[in-house]
Design an enzyme around this catalytic site. Structure first.
Site, short mmCIF file in Angstrom:
data_model
loop_
_atom_site.label_atom_id
_atom_site.label_comp_id
_atom_site.label_asym_id
_atom_site.label_seq_id
_atom_site.Cartn_x
_atom_site.Cartn_y
_atom_site.Cartn_z
N HIS A 81 11.67 1.50 6.34
CA HIS A 81 10.59 1.20 6.71
C HIS A 81 11.38 -0.33 7.23
O HIS A 81 11.57 -1.46 6.92
CB HIS A 81 10.37 0.97 5.54
CG HIS A 81 8.25 -0.06 6.33
ND1 HIS A 81 7.53 0.82 7.16
CD2 HIS A 81 8.00 -0.95 5.83
CE1 HIS A 81 6.80 0.42 7.19
NE2 HIS A 81 6.32 -1.15 6.84
N ASP A 160 -5.31 1.60 1.97
CA ASP A 160 -5.11 0.69 3.09
C ASP A 160 -5.61 0.55 4.49
O ASP A 160 -5.62 -0.50 5.16
CB ASP A 160 -3.34 0.67 3.63
CG ASP A 160 -2.85 -0.23 4.47
OD1 ASP A 160 -2.43 -1.29 3.94
OD2 ASP A 160 -2.63 0.08 5.58
N ARG A 167 -8.55 -7.10 7.45
CA ARG A 167 -7.80 -8.11 7.84
C ARG A 167 -7.62 -8.33 8.93
O ARG A 167 -7.48 -9.76 9.23
CB ARG A 167 -6.42 -7.70 6.82
CG ARG A 167 -6.43 -7.48 5.52
CD ARG A 167 -5.84 -6.79 5.19
NE ARG A 167 -4.11 -7.72 5.12
CZ ARG A 167 -2.96 -6.77 5.15
NH1 ARG A 167 -2.38 -5.62 5.28
NH2 ARG A 167 -1.98 -8.07 5.75
N SER A 182 0.14 -2.97 1.03
CA SER A 182 -0.11 -2.38 2.68
C SER A 182 1.09 -1.77 2.71
O SER A 182 0.97 -0.41 3.00
CB SER A 182 0.26 -3.30 3.51
OG SER A 182 -0.87 -2.96 4.76
N LYS A 186 2.23 2.73 1.29
CA LYS A 186 2.07 4.19 1.74
C LYS A 186 3.16 4.34 2.04
O LYS A 186 3.82 5.87 1.47
CB LYS A 186 2.23 3.30 3.27
CG LYS A 186 0.87 3.34 3.47
CD LYS A 186 1.13 3.05 5.22
CE LYS A 186 0.78 1.42 5.37
NZ LYS A 186 0.24 0.80 6.31
N1 URA Z 1 2.86 -3.75 8.89
C1 URA Z 1 1.62 -3.03 7.57
O1 URA Z 1 1.77 -1.70 7.24
N2 URA Z 1 0.54 -3.38 6.85
C2 URA Z 1 1.33 -4.72 6.51
O2 URA Z 1 -0.17 -5.43 6.17
C3 URA Z 1 1.46 -5.47 8.15
C4 URA Z 1 2.37 -4.75 8.70
#
Ligand code: URA
Length: 440
Positions: A81, A160, A167, A182, A186
């Site tokens: 990621h 999320d 947010r 967050s 995932k």
């Molecule tokens: N990418 C995400 O998936 N979440 C965040 O909070 C910031 C970047």
């Protein structure tokens, strides 16, 4: 339990227990907590932070708020990621290297966010490529060839999605516990046994300093380890674009060039992609990081990664010949931007360069927009290299020539010309590893 009490506790800097965090996440997911209370809670987290335990619990509850992917039928599962960058096409290079080494890469990728690109948008520029597969197709493809990349399903970590949307509009994005939970929710829901993170800092990244990026990297590695995953994170520079290619089809063309052996001068794409793959191999195969790196380098250099890339794109319905014969979407208009000055290009505001590509159509202005898959920038300057007045700095691609003036202005604003040369910024600042294996 009352949400107002949890807000009060966090406001006073007290730690919340598992039941309280579960109450918050479940209530949010079911839409039972009003947005004003969620927003107040998020702001309290921004000011007061969260303990290691709170972060691990919050992430787990968010991961379990929707569907989770069961990869237990696959061997050596590995994911990667990036926190998001400009010219960051690493997945298109790293994933085929990892799969060619025998790893199972069952990857869910995102779309572009703000000025940063997204792998799913890039893949959609390949005619026929299917970014949505049934679970059976997804797992079947990974079993057969070791690699599939699809878009995130709507039900992956829905908590999320709710929190992120709030947010975004309450200025509570840049909090380490909130970003870490967050991203990691995932990754946990997506099921891989090992995860390598590329945490970026600099003008084109969420984190502006290497220190903040390192804090975020450590927080995410800790969360993954707490949930039994093997983890590594690189802290890498986004002070210049990672590659000279910015835009969806433009980056796919660039990825094919890297996979065929190019290493564009002054740009970090090849180095970072191989390092990420090396870390993935090290974690998933339990081999030392140096050996992982050497294997990754060999797989890229001898063409195995490019063969795996073609196999992957073809298996997912993509027209491989469109890449090989350069028939990916091309914009009808181009403009070459010439250097207005002479000097050393010692700094770039990479966020502005990414936004310039978005102005040409490569990104989204509104969530529901579809990006122009052909639009973007091909850079011809070398980071920290010399430019003469009148020398081409980039070629802009757009479907509407009216877009060129604004994009050119922003692009030129992004560059700093200096009289004296400067050293290029260090590309990989830190490596954080988190597996409990004695070899580390
Ligand atoms: N990418 C995400 O998936 N979440 C965040 O909070 C910031 C970047």
């Amino acid at each position: 339990m009352r949400m107002v009490d949890l807000i009060g506790k966090k406001k006073r800097g007290e730690a919340l227990g598992e039941e309280e965090i579960a109450f918050f996440v479940d209530g949010c997911t079911r839409g039972e907590i009003p947005d004003y209370q969620t927003a107040a809670f998020l702001m309290a987290v921004c000011f007061r932070g969260m303990s290691r335990e709170e972060r691990a619990i919050l992430t787990e509850k968010m991961a379990l708020s929707g569907e989770t992917v069961d990869l237990s039928s696959l061997p050596r599962t590995a994911d990667k990621h990036s926190t998001g960058g400009v010219g960051d096409l690493t997945t298109l290079v790293t994933a085929p290297i990892a799969a060619a080494a025998g790893l199972s890469v069952a990857k869910m990728s995102g779309r572009g966010l703000g000025h940063t690109g997204g792998t799913v948008d890039k893949l959609e520029s390949i005619p026929g490529y299917r970014t949505s597969l049934s679970e059976a197709e997804f797992l079947g493809q990974v079993k057969k060839i070791g690699l599939a990349v699809v878009g995130q399903t709507a039900d992956l970590a829905p908590a999320d999605k709710k929190l992120y949307a709030l947010r975004d509009v309450t200025d509570t994005v840049d909090s380490i516990p909130l970003i870490a939970s967050s991203i990691m929710s995932k990754k946990l829901a997506a099921g891989a046994g090992s995860v390598v993170l590329d945490v970026k800092y600099g003008s084109g990244a969420f984190m502006k300093t290497p220190e903040d990026a390192l804090d975020l990297a450590r927080a995410m590695v800790e969360i993954g380890v707490a949930h039994g995953r093997k983890m590594a994170a690189l802290v890498t520079s986004m002070e210049f674009p990672l590659a000279p290619w910015i835009g969806n089809a433009i980056e796919v063309r660039g990825a094919a060039r890297i996979l065929r052996g190019e290493d564009p001068k002054g740009y970090g794409i090849r180095t970072v992609a191989v390092r990420l793959a090396g870390e993935m191999l090290s974690l998933a195969l339990s081999i030392p990081a140096q050996e992982g790196l050497a294997r990754a380098e060999a797989i890229l250099s001898d063409g195995r990664a490019y063969r795996k890339f073609r196999e992957w794109i073809g298996a997912q319905g993509g027209d491989v010949s469109a890449i090989e014969e350069d028939r990916l979407p091309r914009a009808p208009y181009t403009r070459t931007v010439l250097s207005p000055a002479e000097g050393w290009i010692t700094r770039a505001d990479t966020g502005k360069i990414g936004t310039s590509a978005c102005l040409l159509g490569a990104g989204r202005v509104k969530k529901e927009d579809s990006p122009d898959l052909a639009a973007g920038l091909e850079l011809s300057f070398v980071p920290c290299g010399r430019a003469e007045k009148g020398q081409p700095l980039c070629v802009m691609h757009a479907s509407d020539p009216a877009k060129f003036d604004g994009a050119e202005e922003l692009f030129l604003e992004a560059l700093t010309f200096s009289d004296a040369p400067a050293d290029p910024p260090a590309l990989i600042r830190e490596t954080v590893r988190g597996a409990e294996d004695p070899i580390f």
